[in-house]
Write an enzyme that holds these catalytic residues in place. Structure first.
Site, PDB file in Angstrom:
ATOM      1  N   GLU A 287      24.929 -12.072  40.823  1.00  0.00           N
ATOM      2  CA  GLU A 287      25.309 -10.872  41.542  1.00  0.00           C
ATOM      3  C   GLU A 287      24.662  -9.644  40.614  1.00  0.00           C
ATOM      4  OE1 GLU A 287      30.037 -12.196  42.565  1.00  0.00           O
ATOM      5  OE2 GLU A 287      29.750 -11.150  40.826  1.00  0.00           O
TER       6      GLU A 287
ATOM      7  N   CYS B   5      22.666  -2.667  38.368  1.00  0.00           N
ATOM      8  CA  CYS B   5      23.018  -3.317  37.412  1.00  0.00           C
ATOM      9  C   CYS B   5      22.580  -4.702  37.613  1.00  0.00           C
ATOM     10  CB  CYS B   5      24.512  -3.044  37.042  1.00  0.00           C
ATOM     11  SG  CYS B   5      25.327  -4.419  35.969  1.00  0.00           S
TER      12      CYS B   5
ATOM     13  N   CYS C 178      26.436 -18.053  32.277  1.00  0.00           N
ATOM     14  CA  CYS C 178      26.085 -17.406  30.685  1.00  0.00           C
ATOM     15  C   CYS C 178      26.709 -18.500  29.608  1.00  0.00           C
ATOM     16  CB  CYS C 178      26.967 -16.110  30.613  1.00  0.00           C
ATOM     17  SG  CYS C 178      26.533 -15.241  28.781  1.00  0.00           S
TER      18      CYS C 178
ATOM     19  N   CYS D  37      32.552 -14.875  25.426  1.00  0.00           N
ATOM     20  CA  CYS D  37      33.215 -13.779  24.951  1.00  0.00           C
ATOM     21  C   CYS D  37      34.532 -13.482  25.768  1.00  0.00           C
ATOM     22  CB  CYS D  37      32.328 -12.442  25.392  1.00  0.00           C
ATOM     23  SG  CYS D  37      30.810 -12.467  24.794  1.00  0.00           S
TER      24      CYS D  37
ATOM     25  N   CYS E 111      35.349 -11.445  29.242  1.00  0.00           N
ATOM     26  CA  CYS E 111      34.536 -11.376  30.179  1.00  0.00           C
ATOM     27  C   CYS E 111      34.697 -12.598  31.168  1.00  0.00           C
ATOM     28  CB  CYS E 111      33.009 -11.482  29.509  1.00  0.00           C
ATOM     29  SG  CYS E 111      31.681 -11.219  30.707  1.00  0.00           S
TER      30      CYS E 111
ATOM     31  N   GLY F 223      24.735 -12.910  32.380  1.00  0.00           N
ATOM     32  CA  GLY F 223      24.133 -13.434  31.359  1.00  0.00           C
ATOM     33  C   GLY F 223      23.622 -12.640  30.080  1.00  0.00           C
ATOM     34  N   GLU F 224      22.822 -13.300  29.150  1.00  0.00           N
ATOM     35  CA  GLU F 224      22.425 -12.610  28.004  1.00  0.00           C
ATOM     36  C   GLU F 224      20.983 -12.280  28.112  1.00  0.00           C
ATOM     37  OE1 GLU F 224      23.848 -11.011  25.136  1.00  0.00           O
ATOM     38  OE2 GLU F 224      21.510 -10.755  24.801  1.00  0.00           O
TER      39      GLU F 224
ATOM     40  N   SER G  27      21.511  -4.619  27.455  1.00  0.00           N
ATOM     41  CA  SER G  27      22.857  -4.701  26.666  1.00  0.00           C
ATOM     42  C   SER G  27      22.831  -6.108  26.252  1.00  0.00           C
ATOM     43  CB  SER G  27      23.970  -4.612  27.697  1.00  0.00           C
ATOM     44  OG  SER G  27      25.000  -4.897  26.967  1.00  0.00           O
TER      45      SER G  27
ATOM     46  N   SER H  29      26.907  -4.887  22.332  1.00  0.00           N
ATOM     47  CA  SER H  29      28.429  -5.241  22.653  1.00  0.00           C
ATOM     48  C   SER H  29      29.006  -5.343  21.364  1.00  0.00           C
ATOM     49  CB  SER H  29      28.483  -6.294  23.576  1.00  0.00           C
ATOM     50  OG  SER H  29      27.964  -5.971  24.775  1.00  0.00           O
ATOM     51  N   LEU H  30      29.415  -4.368  20.701  1.00  0.00           N
ATOM     52  CA  LEU H  30      30.180  -4.466  19.360  1.00  0.00           C
ATOM     53  C   LEU H  30      31.488  -5.009  19.675  1.00  0.00           C
ATOM     54  CD1 LEU H  30      29.721  -3.967  16.184  1.00  0.00           C
ATOM     55  CD2 LEU H  30      30.481  -1.940  16.584  1.00  0.00           C
TER      56      LEU H  30
ATOM     57  N   CYS I 174      32.117  -4.058  34.780  1.00  0.00           N
ATOM     58  CA  CYS I 174      31.593  -4.548  33.699  1.00  0.00           C
ATOM     59  C   CYS I 174      32.662  -6.013  33.468  1.00  0.00           C
ATOM     60  CB  CYS I 174      31.695  -3.824  32.461  1.00  0.00           C
ATOM     61  SG  CYS I 174      30.348  -2.663  32.209  1.00  0.00           S
TER      62      CYS I 174
HETATM   63  N1  SAH Z   1      25.381 -10.289  27.641  1.00  0.00           N
HETATM   64  C1  SAH Z   1      25.277  -8.716  27.693  1.00  0.00           C
HETATM   65  C2  SAH Z   1      25.252  -8.002  29.169  1.00  0.00           C
HETATM   66  C3  SAH Z   1      26.446  -8.468  29.947  1.00  0.00           C
HETATM   67  S1  SAH Z   1      27.957  -7.517  29.878  1.00  0.00           S
HETATM   68  C4  SAH Z   1      26.016  -8.203  26.626  1.00  0.00           C
HETATM   69  O1  SAH Z   1      26.875  -9.086  26.248  1.00  0.00           O
HETATM   70  O2  SAH Z   1      25.990  -7.110  26.434  1.00  0.00           O
HETATM   71  C5  SAH Z   1      27.717  -5.867  30.018  1.00  0.00           C
HETATM   72  C6  SAH Z   1      28.943  -4.989  29.178  1.00  0.00           C
HETATM   73  O3  SAH Z   1      30.167  -5.352  29.706  1.00  0.00           O
HETATM   74  C7  SAH Z   1      29.080  -5.826  27.628  1.00  0.00           C
HETATM   75  O4  SAH Z   1      29.250  -4.767  26.820  1.00  0.00           O
HETATM   76  C8  SAH Z   1      30.221  -6.634  28.033  1.00  0.00           C
HETATM   77  O5  SAH Z   1      30.727  -6.795  26.572  1.00  0.00           O
HETATM   78  C9  SAH Z   1      31.137  -5.531  28.805  1.00  0.00           C
HETATM   79  N2  SAH Z   1      32.314  -6.603  29.275  1.00  0.00           N
HETATM   80  C10 SAH Z   1      32.598  -7.823  29.413  1.00  0.00           C
HETATM   81  N3  SAH Z   1      33.559  -8.042  29.966  1.00  0.00           N
HETATM   82  C11 SAH Z   1      34.266  -6.963  30.128  1.00  0.00           C
HETATM   83  C12 SAH Z   1      35.643  -6.572  30.822  1.00  0.00           C
HETATM   84  N4  SAH Z   1      36.358  -7.504  31.262  1.00  0.00           N
HETATM   85  N5  SAH Z   1      35.753  -5.147  30.839  1.00  0.00           N
HETATM   86  C13 SAH Z   1      34.857  -4.157  30.337  1.00  0.00           C
HETATM   87  N6  SAH Z   1      33.918  -4.639  29.927  1.00  0.00           N
HETATM   88  C14 SAH Z   1      33.274  -5.899  29.752  1.00  0.00           C
END
Ligand code: SAH
Length: 358
Positions: free
Chosen positions: A97, A109, A116, A120, A123, A167-168, A199, A222-223, A341
């Site tokens: 997507e 985006c 992935c 997390c 996500c 994906g990462e 990211s 993504s902390l 996101c």
């Molecule tokens: N794999 C990468 C990029 C993909 S996600 C990463 O981890 O950064 C892009 C951003 O959306 C990341 O900061 C991720 O942690 C955040 N994200 C994932 N799930 C989410 C959710 N349900 N609500 C808000 N942000 C989310």
């Protein structure tokens, strides 16, 4: 005799130099390589017949020798806030997507992998198995597609690109970097690297590599928690990439590139939104020159998390600001079509060839 379709190589897998080599091997004038390359990458054509200034005999030789792969929009959904989510079908029928986020400008985006490999907990994409990496051409073609869509639907130029789809990106490092080379090349889209953000969930070794490879774009980490035990609970990647390693790699990145990384922090109700959590974030920021981007949590089916209340969000921000932390809030876009996101999970009916413009 023509080579059978399955044995033919995708012409888009050739670098410019390889294309030049092929041109010379076939006793063609050198400038043909540039011509063909421009058709493929500047004009993004799908058929060799479209190469109108290339002689017919050469077009025939090209189509005898190569395939041209092209991504296809499977479904296009438009949210109330005008965000558009596209399910993109790849040549092997896998689907990723890509999202167009319009404001006064347009942001693309884009996805870097099919599914992935990370888990997390907040996500939606994490629920999908990682099928494969995208090639740099597939990443580039998503950008090209969203750029055209922004022009066609909203008459907006594409100004920003975020690697925040499925994906990462740092686990598909080579293709991510090559796609950025092409996006920023005058032979591709000629965009400024400062308009691009990768990211990452936080792979310290690869953050160092980005800096060593002279990456000129932005970096977002993504902390999501600055307390080790909490971060491990929601992101198992932190077992092998702890906060100290991440801090070191981000400092290295900043020293080498001069670009301040962004710390993304999704606000999860009663998990990471207390003043104690804010204080841990402040302490992390004191170690790492950075800015903070608080993210509104978007609902994910089956997830135990909820979004933080407005009041707690405001208190959290206040505490950061009192401590002189640069902080912005990223509001959700496209939530009603699961385009925000962390919501990208291929929910649309696949292979339906429907264009749902509603
Ligand atoms: N794999 C990468 C990029 C993909 S996600 C990463 O981890 O950064 C892009 C951003 O959306 C990341 O900061 C991720 O942690 C955040 N994200 C994932 N799930 C989410 C959710 N349900 N609500 C808000 N942000 C989310």
């Amino acid at each position: 005799m023509s080579v059978s379709k399955s044995l033919k190589k995708d012409i888009r897998s050739l670098s410019f130099e390889q294309l030049q080599e092929w041109v010379l091997q076939n006793q063609l004038p050198k400038y043909r390589a540039q011509q063909i390359y421009d058709w493929l990458w500047l004009k993004n054509i799908s058929l060799f017949e479209e190469m109108s200034d290339v002689p017919k005999s050469l077009r025939a030789l090209l189509s005898d020798s190569f395939n041209i792969t092209q991504i296809q929009a499977q479904t296009i959904q438009i949210a109330k806030d005008k965000t558009i989510k596209c399910a993109i079908k790849l040549y092997d029928n896998n689907v990723v997507e890509s999202v167009l986020i319009p404001t006064t400008r347009a942001t693309a985006c884009i996805s870097s992998q099919v599914g992935c490999s990370l888990d997390c907990k907040f996500c939606a994409t994490a629920k999908l198995e990682r099928m494969r990496n995208l090639s740099y051409q597939e990443i580039y073609q998503q950008v090209y597609f969203i750029k055209n869509l922004a022009k066609e639907k909203y008459n907006l130029p594409l100004t920003n690109i975020v690697y925040m789809g499925m994906g990462e990106p740092l686990l598909n490092y080579q293709n991510t970097i090559k796609s950025i080379e092409l996006i920023t090349s005058p032979k591709g889209l000629g965009m400024s690297p400062q308009r691009i953000t990768i990211s990452t969930s936080g792979i310290a070794k690869m953050i160092v590599k980005l800096a060593d490879d002279n990456y000129k774009g932005n970096l977002a980490l993504s902390l999501h928690a600055a307390i080790e035990e909490k971060r491990v609970k929601i992101m198992s990647i932190s077992e092998s990439n702890n906060l100290a390693m991440l801090a070191d790699s981000l400092n290295y990145f900043y020293e080498k590139t001069g670009t301040r990384p962004t710390l993304e922090y999704v606000m999860l109700n009663d998990f990471n939104d207390s003043i104690k959590d804010a204080q841990a974030l402040i302490n992390f920021c004191r170690k790492v020159k950075s800015k903070v981007n608080l993210i509104e949590y978007n609902d994910v089916e089956g997830s135990a998390f909820k979004k933080t209340s407005k009041e707690k969000l405001e208190n959290f921000i206040k505490h950061l600001e009192l401590n002189k932390i640069i902080v912005t809030v990223r509001r959700s876009r496209g939530k009603d079509i699961d385009a925000a996101c962390g919501q990208l999970v291929n929910k649309n009916p696949l292979f339906s060839n429907v264009l749902t413009n509603s």
